[in-house]
Enzyme design. Structure first.
Site, PDB file in Angstrom:
ATOM      1  N   ALA A 164       0.821  -1.214   0.000  1.00 12.06           N
ATOM      2  CA  ALA A 164       0.000   0.000   0.000  1.00 12.06           C
ATOM      3  C   ALA A 164       0.851   1.258   0.000  1.00 12.06           C
ATOM      4  O   ALA A 164       0.512   2.255  -0.637  1.00 12.06           O
ATOM      5  CB  ALA A 164      -0.946   0.003   1.201  1.00 12.06           C
ATOM      6  N   PHE A 188      -5.664   4.892  -1.831  1.00 15.04           N
ATOM      7  CA  PHE A 188      -6.069   5.992  -0.945  1.00 15.04           C
ATOM      8  C   PHE A 188      -5.342   7.259  -1.403  1.00 15.04           C
ATOM      9  O   PHE A 188      -4.187   7.203  -1.819  1.00 15.04           O
ATOM     10  CB  PHE A 188      -5.714   5.638   0.503  1.00 15.04           C
ATOM     11  CG  PHE A 188      -6.152   6.648   1.516  1.00 15.04           C
ATOM     12  CD1 PHE A 188      -7.462   6.684   1.954  1.00 15.04           C
ATOM     13  CD2 PHE A 188      -5.247   7.564   2.042  1.00 15.04           C
ATOM     14  CE1 PHE A 188      -7.870   7.625   2.905  1.00 15.04           C
ATOM     15  CE2 PHE A 188      -5.643   8.503   2.982  1.00 15.04           C
ATOM     16  CZ  PHE A 188      -6.958   8.538   3.417  1.00 15.04           C
ATOM     17  N   ALA A 190      -3.599   9.680  -0.366  1.00 20.12           N
ATOM     18  CA  ALA A 190      -2.273  10.074   0.098  1.00 20.12           C
ATOM     19  C   ALA A 190      -1.183   9.059  -0.236  1.00 20.12           C
ATOM     20  O   ALA A 190      -0.009   9.292   0.066  1.00 20.12           O
ATOM     21  CB  ALA A 190      -2.306  10.297   1.615  1.00 20.12           C
ATOM     22  N   LYS A 191      -1.538   7.945  -0.861  1.00 21.31           N
ATOM     23  CA  LYS A 191      -0.550   6.923  -1.198  1.00 21.31           C
ATOM     24  C   LYS A 191       0.312   7.380  -2.383  1.00 21.31           C
ATOM     25  O   LYS A 191      -0.035   8.335  -3.083  1.00 21.31           O
ATOM     26  CB  LYS A 191      -1.262   5.610  -1.528  1.00 21.31           C
ATOM     27  CG  LYS A 191      -1.969   4.972  -0.333  1.00 21.31           C
ATOM     28  CD  LYS A 191      -0.970   4.558   0.737  1.00 21.31           C
ATOM     29  CE  LYS A 191      -1.600   3.706   1.846  1.00 21.31           C
ATOM     30  NZ  LYS A 191      -2.443   4.479   2.764  1.00 21.31           N
ATOM     31  N   PRO A 192       1.452   6.715  -2.633  1.00 18.14           N
ATOM     32  CA  PRO A 192       2.303   7.115  -3.759  1.00 18.14           C
ATOM     33  C   PRO A 192       1.542   7.240  -5.073  1.00 18.14           C
ATOM     34  O   PRO A 192       1.775   8.169  -5.849  1.00 18.14           O
ATOM     35  CB  PRO A 192       3.352   5.995  -3.813  1.00 18.14           C
ATOM     36  CG  PRO A 192       3.486   5.554  -2.392  1.00 18.14           C
ATOM     37  CD  PRO A 192       2.086   5.640  -1.844  1.00 18.14           C
TER      38      PRO A 192
END
Length: 379
Positions: A164, A188, A190-192
């Site tokens: 994740a 999500f 804010a993920k990379p």
């Protein structure tokens, strides 16, 4: 200053994203549109696996993988103690017992030596069936899969890679989300690689597992016949709009964002070295996608006071994570709470994550660094 500047990212890609979303709206094909399969094909090609199955979120991705393997009551699943709650929540939700394992104090990923000791202990005690390992690629850095895969082979364990936070990281050029028997990621925001809501994906090289996963994601349907449900499944699909958002974002991620975020990390490291902070460590032949740039504060520092001083200077910061998994209230009174994880216990009180994203300027990084050093001097 934003901790992860999704507004700036959107401004850069506005034309492509707006067009992609408008195409979905005008076609009114909001569920299982062509963009979903196109995204799955591009993700599989990027990661280097045969099959990618998108789903509603990263937590579902882990739960679906465990379901494929029949993980359940009486099984032990080995999980790092320093991670987000879903890594341990999913096996517990399946009625298995998470066995929490301490982490390396510099990479923050599961310590293979402690993992092997935990596996041997479970097998010797005989209370649980040692079933699987969930290895987490924390803060963007892949776990030590050379060692972890050998442990899986030695003790006949299944390996789930929770990528994740690790999407885009690599070991000797091999991409994160390709190391597990099944690997998962989250989209999500804010993920990379993030979408504009919830989303997730599952990766595997096994055709039979891929077919089962596609069935489970849509109420246990048989192939393309959604009204012939041959097993009990769930409703876990990636919306077409989210797939449409991810397609241009994946292109940007591949073409320049990953390089940019590594440049930002190098600026941080240059500006913060030779001080009392413990900086992130990238192992030789590994690369990180830098989901976070996380430092350890010195023992004398009051973290809350440091964060307050940064905030006063207009600099956001976050703590990932302030509580070990084995101390989460949900595991109180269970065997999962009996973990011996001194490294995790220590770093939970010392870690601090700084603003990190591909659109940070060198000037902004130096501003963060100057104010962090100043905050420590004032201690």
């Amino acid at each position: 200053m934003e901790f992860r500047d999704l507004k700036k990212q959107y401004a850069v890609m506005k034309e492509e994203i707006d067009l992609a979303v408008a195409e979905v709206i005008s076609s009114a094909n909001f569920i299982s549109g062509t963009q979903v399969r196109k995204l799955e094909e591009q993700l599989a090609e990027y990661v280097g696996v045969k099959y990618c199955i998108t789903c509603a979120n990263g937590t579902d991705a882990i739960s679906l993988a465990l379901r494929i393997w029949g993980v359940g009551e009486g099984d032990a699943v080995f999980v790092p103690d320093f991670t987000f709650f879903s890594s341990g929540e999913c096996p517990a939700f399946a009625r298995a017992t998470p066995i929490f394992v301490d982490v390396d104090d510099r990479t923050y990923n599961m310590d293979p030596d402690r993992l092997e000791r935990a596996v041997c202990k479970v097998k010797a005690e005989g209370k649980y069936n040692a079933k699987a390992i969930i290895a987490v690629d924390l803060f963007g850095l892949p776990a030590d899969y050379d060692r972890i895969q050998s442990i899986c082979k030695k003790y006949d364990l299944l390996l789930l890679e929770d990528g994740a936070q690790g999407f885009g990281g690599s070991i000797r050029g091999r991409k994160a989300c390709s190391f597990g028997d099944i690997s998962t990621t989250s989209f999500f925001p804010a993920k990379p690689l993030g979408c504009y809501g919830d989303g997730g994906a599952i990766f595997t090289d096994r055709e039979d597992w891929a077919e089962l996963l596609r069935s489970y994601c849509v109420h246990g349907k048989a192939g393309n016949d959604k009204y012939n449900n041959i097993r009990i499944g769930v409703n876990s699909r990636l919306d077409t709009i989210q797939a449409a958002v991810l397609l241009p974002k994946l292109k940007a991620f591949r073409e320049y964002e990953l390089d940019c975020v590594n440049q930002v990390a190098s600026w941080y490291t240059s500006s913060l070295k030779n001080g009392d902070l413990i900086l992130p460590e990238i192992v030789s032949e590994y690369s990180s996608s830098w989901a976070q740039y996380t430092v350890q504060l010195p023992k004398y520092a009051n973290r809350s006071a440091v964060q307050a001083r940064l905030k006063a200077a207009g600099i956001p910061s976050m703590v990932y994570y302030n509580r070990p998994m084995h101390m989460q209230g949900a595991f109180a009174g269970t065997d999962s709470a009996k973990a011996d994880c001194p490294v995790t216990d220590y770093i939970c009180g010392r870690v601090l994550s700084l603003p990190m994203h591909p659109y940070l300027s060198e000037e902004e990084v130096w501003k963060v660094s100057r104010n962090l050093k100043k905050a420590l001097i004032e201690e």
